[in-house]
Design an enzyme around this catalytic site. Structure first.
Site, mmCIF file in Angstrom:
data_model
loop_
_atom_site.group_PDB
_atom_site.id
_atom_site.type_symbol
_atom_site.label_atom_id
_atom_site.label_comp_id
_atom_site.label_asym_id
_atom_site.label_seq_id
_atom_site.Cartn_x
_atom_site.Cartn_y
_atom_site.Cartn_z
ATOM 1 N N GLU A 45 0.869 -1.167 0.000
ATOM 2 C CA GLU A 45 0.000 0.000 0.000
ATOM 3 C C GLU A 45 0.912 1.224 0.000
ATOM 4 O O GLU A 45 1.822 1.317 0.837
ATOM 5 C CB GLU A 45 -0.892 0.003 1.250
ATOM 6 N N ARG A 273 5.765 -12.938 9.451
ATOM 7 C CA ARG A 273 6.334 -11.644 9.123
ATOM 8 C C ARG A 273 7.711 -11.519 9.782
ATOM 9 O O ARG A 273 8.021 -12.231 10.733
ATOM 10 C CB ARG A 273 5.430 -10.513 9.589
ATOM 11 N N LYS A 283 4.617 0.619 9.316
ATOM 12 C CA LYS A 283 4.675 1.927 8.674
ATOM 13 C C LYS A 283 4.085 3.011 9.561
ATOM 14 O O LYS A 283 4.568 4.134 9.584
ATOM 15 C CB LYS A 283 3.955 1.866 7.327
HETATM 16 P P1 ATP Z 1 3.053 -2.317 7.913
HETATM 17 O O1 ATP Z 1 2.648 -3.273 8.994
HETATM 18 O O2 ATP Z 1 4.491 -1.952 7.919
HETATM 19 O O3 ATP Z 1 2.166 -1.124 7.797
HETATM 20 P P2 ATP Z 1 1.674 -3.513 5.770
HETATM 21 O O4 ATP Z 1 1.444 -4.964 5.786
HETATM 22 O O5 ATP Z 1 0.527 -2.629 6.062
HETATM 23 O O6 ATP Z 1 2.936 -3.173 6.620
HETATM 24 P P3 ATP Z 1 1.815 -3.368 2.969
HETATM 25 O O7 ATP Z 1 2.257 -2.232 2.157
HETATM 26 O O8 ATP Z 1 0.387 -3.751 2.950
HETATM 27 O O9 ATP Z 1 2.280 -3.050 4.428
HETATM 28 O O10 ATP Z 1 2.725 -4.631 2.698
HETATM 29 C C1 ATP Z 1 3.028 -5.117 1.430
HETATM 30 C C2 ATP Z 1 3.419 -6.551 1.536
HETATM 31 O O11 ATP Z 1 4.544 -6.694 2.386
HETATM 32 C C3 ATP Z 1 2.308 -7.380 2.141
HETATM 33 O O12 ATP Z 1 2.177 -8.565 1.405
HETATM 34 C C4 ATP Z 1 2.766 -7.650 3.530
HETATM 35 O O13 ATP Z 1 2.286 -8.871 4.007
HETATM 36 C C5 ATP Z 1 4.286 -7.641 3.384
HETATM 37 N N1 ATP Z 1 4.908 -7.243 4.634
HETATM 38 C C6 ATP Z 1 4.699 -6.117 5.343
HETATM 39 N N2 ATP Z 1 5.412 -6.109 6.477
HETATM 40 C C7 ATP Z 1 6.104 -7.279 6.500
HETATM 41 C C8 ATP Z 1 7.025 -7.875 7.418
HETATM 42 N N3 ATP Z 1 7.376 -7.273 8.551
HETATM 43 N N4 ATP Z 1 7.535 -9.085 7.097
HETATM 44 C C9 ATP Z 1 7.199 -9.692 5.955
HETATM 45 N N5 ATP Z 1 6.345 -9.195 5.058
HETATM 46 C C10 ATP Z 1 5.792 -8.002 5.318
HETATM 47 MG MG MG Z 2 -1.236 -3.609 4.703
#
Ligand code: ATP
Ligand code: MG
Length: 576
Positions: A45, A273, A283
């Site tokens: 995102e 994760r 984020k």
């Molecule tokens: P955050 O928790 O940092 O806001 P998010 O999951 O909201 O992260 P996205 O932009 O939706 O962020 O993530 C894009 C992809 O990266 C998704 O498939 C998510 O599962 C993966 N991702 C995000 N954070 C991690 C992490 N700490 N380890 C592994 N994969 C991750």
């Molecule tokens: Mg997300």
């Protein structure tokens, strides 16, 4: 009897060493489930800069595509929330994914390009009696949803007719209502044990400008509706996400079933994760650090963002090898920062030439070296165990600088550096002996050392057999280049920053010493012509990079990437 040694081939190991996600992909290829196709996606995102957790996801998704013939990985922006998303994040994500070494080719997509299709799918749901427009307030919806132990209650609007729902939904789109007046909900089961299945909200009204679609839409689909359908539209085979989405899988499948998407269709699989000690990987929290000024922006070298790590001097290879090291697991766990630092050192050891930089200088005059004379000494850039060649010339003269820490007036027993009457070797140079420490008459601080050098010791130990144990780094006073050195350390002082004292949040655990700036450091002149962004090992100090943004000729700035040894292991051992 001599046994014949069995040689293990990499191919023997491969099937067992596949993580469970890769094993599943291999199985699906074997059974021909998707007709031999492997299509994954990385779906960020655009509401923040990517971090090392995203790198793990990239390595998995792009990795699987690369490892399987004909495999493809899409970069898809999951951009359905106009209030938090921005084009600057899109650009940052693209740059960082590319920098990590991954290529989406022509497969760049945006969920916001599917708004029309998604709307049509929603209409299908309504027509099939599987979605309804609810007019309860957000608060009421939450209240009616029940709890884990208590079933939810049906909204009084749950049994609206298909015609009424279609009419309301159309008018929602047309802008007839204000934010929050209505939502579209899936009609599933208000008593479902999985709370997410209790008539989830699929669309909401938001009169906000979208960074790509502008004012075109005022209703926006939610994640659970958008994600699975975007996967279906793109013919994704393996939709890989982190474990917190485990409960969403039922909804993922329900949406696909309910709009009539038949197998073979995308399937969601969850993996652990990345959580890394001494930092935060969310984020939302990273935005806090930036906006509240705890760091100097998204690319502050203390940040776990890809931009921060790049500026700190970490290479894409080190990040990829770290992701490889930690593997893909089914249970969440925290990863020791020492592992990441190991991967960084391991990578830089092979690529960073050794140079001499005195961080906190102490002047040394070599009284028996002729004034005005300069001797050029050859110094190898590489230690014996790195299979690389190359050396530079180091000017040696009467006045040099050494590290302030490398002199002690009254040293303990095992101190093998300089002290009154003691000898030490200068790296790539002679052995010197400290004859006298000159002090500031006012405060008694040592300001200069008067030393003599032994001219017979350039290419070997002293001929008389006396032992000189220590070797220290140095620079020639009139040749060295002044520089600013930024010593970065871990951003938080506790392994899990979330464990904050009562009434405080993670920022209470910020490490107050995460950045120490040294203004008067001096580096050997050989680096003068190197472009910004060059990496070095400063001997005995650590790995450094000349800052790609702040360095300019005559104003060198170096960022410490990582120390040579894990100084935190000692601290942890002491406190346990
Ligand atoms: P955050 O928790 O940092 O806001 P998010 O999951 O909201 O992260 P996205 O932009 O939706 O962020 O993530 C894009 C992809 O990266 C998704 O498939 C998510 O599962 C993966 N991702 C995000 N954070 C991690 C992490 N700490 N380890 C592994 N994969 C991750
Ligand atoms: Mg997300």
């Amino acid at each position: 009897m001599a046994e014949k040694k069995q040689r293990v081939e990499p191919s023997d190991l491969r099937p067992d060493s596949l993580d469970f996600v890769r094993a599943k992909v291999a199985e699906d290829l074997k059974t021909g489930r998707y007709g031999g196709r492997v299509v994954t996606r990385f779906p960020p995102e655009p509401n923040g800069y990517p971090h090392i957790g995203h790198a793990k996801s990239c390595c998995l998704n792009f990795g699987i595509a690369l490892e399987n013939e004909g495999g493809v990985c899409h970069l898809r922006f999951d951009d359905t929330n106009p209030e938090t998303e921005d084009i600057k994040y899109v650009e940052a994500i693209k740059q960082d994914v590319r920098w990590l070494g991954f290529d989406w080719g022509e497969h760049l997509y945006h969920a916001s390009d599917y708004f029309e299709q998604l709307y049509d799918f929603a209409v299908t749901l309504i027509q099939r009696g599987r979605a309804y427009v609810d007019s309860l307030s957000e608060e009421k919806i939450r209240e009616y949803r029940g709890t884990v132990n208590k079933p939810g209650r049906a909204s009084p609007y749950r049994d609206r007719s298909v015609e009424e729902n279609l009419d309301l939904f159309e008018r929602m789109r047309a802008g007839a209502f204000t934010d929050g007046e209505h939502v579209l909900r899936g009609k599933i089961d208000m008593a479902h044990p999985n709370m997410l299945m209790r008539d989830p909200v699929l669309y909401r009204i938001r009169h906000a400008s979208h960074y790509r679609r502008g004012e075109e839409w005022c209703i926006y689909p939610l994640y659970d509706f958008t994600h699975c359908l975007s996967d279906a539209i793109e013919n994704i085979t393996h939709s890989l996400c982190t474990l917190e989405f485990e409960n969403n899988r039922a909804l993922y499948d329900w949406v696909l079933d309910s709009v009539g998407i038949k197998p073979p269709r995308p399937e969601q699989t969850e993996f652990a994760r990345l959580d890394l000690d001494y930092t935060v990987l969310s984020k939302r929290k990273l935005i806090r650090l930036v906006e509240d000024g705890h760091v100097d922006g998204w690319d502050d070298p203390r940040m776990p963002t890809i931009a921060g790590l790049r500026r700190r001097g970490v290479t894409p290879e080190a990040i990829r090898s770290f992701c490889d090291m930690i593997g893909i697991d089914k249970v969440n766990s925290r990863v020791d920062m020492a592992k990441f630092e190991y991967a960084i050192r391991n990578d830089l050891n092979q690529r960073a030439p050794r140079v001499l930089c005195v961080l906190r200088p102490l002047k040394v005059t070599i009284t028996n070296f002729p004034d005005g004379e300069v001797e050029m000494l050859d110094g190898s850039y590489w230690p014996h165990d790195v299979p690389k060649q190359g050396s530079r010339q180091l000017p040696f003269s009467r006045e040099i600088y050494i590290e302030r820490d490398d002199f002690m007036e009254d040293p303990p027993k095992k101190y093998f550096r300089l002290a009154p009457g003691r000898e030490v070797r200068l790296r790539h140079s002679y052995i010197i002996k400290c004859e006298e420490a000159v002090k500031d008459p006012e405060d008694g601080e040592v300001v200069e050392l008067l030393c003599t050098y032994d001219p017979e010791t350039l290419s070997g130990p002293p001929v008389d057999g006396r032992k000189v144990k220590g070797t220290i780094h140095w620079v020639s006073r009139s040749h060295a280049l002044p520089c600013r050195v930024r010593l970065y350390d871990r951003l938080f002082k506790t392994p899990d920053p979330e464990e904050a004292p009562v009434g405080e949040d993670f920022t209470a655990n910020l490490n107050p010493d995460s950045l120490v700036v040294l203004q008067g450091s001096l580096i050997e002149p050989s680096v003068a012509a190197d472009p910004p962004g060059t990496r070095y090992q400063f001997e005995r100090q650590g790995y450094f990079i000349s800052d790609p943004l702040d360095s300019e000729p005559g104003a060198l700035v170096f960022n410490r990437t990582v120390t040579l040894r894990d100084s935190w292991a000692k601290i942890a051992a002491r406190s346990s």
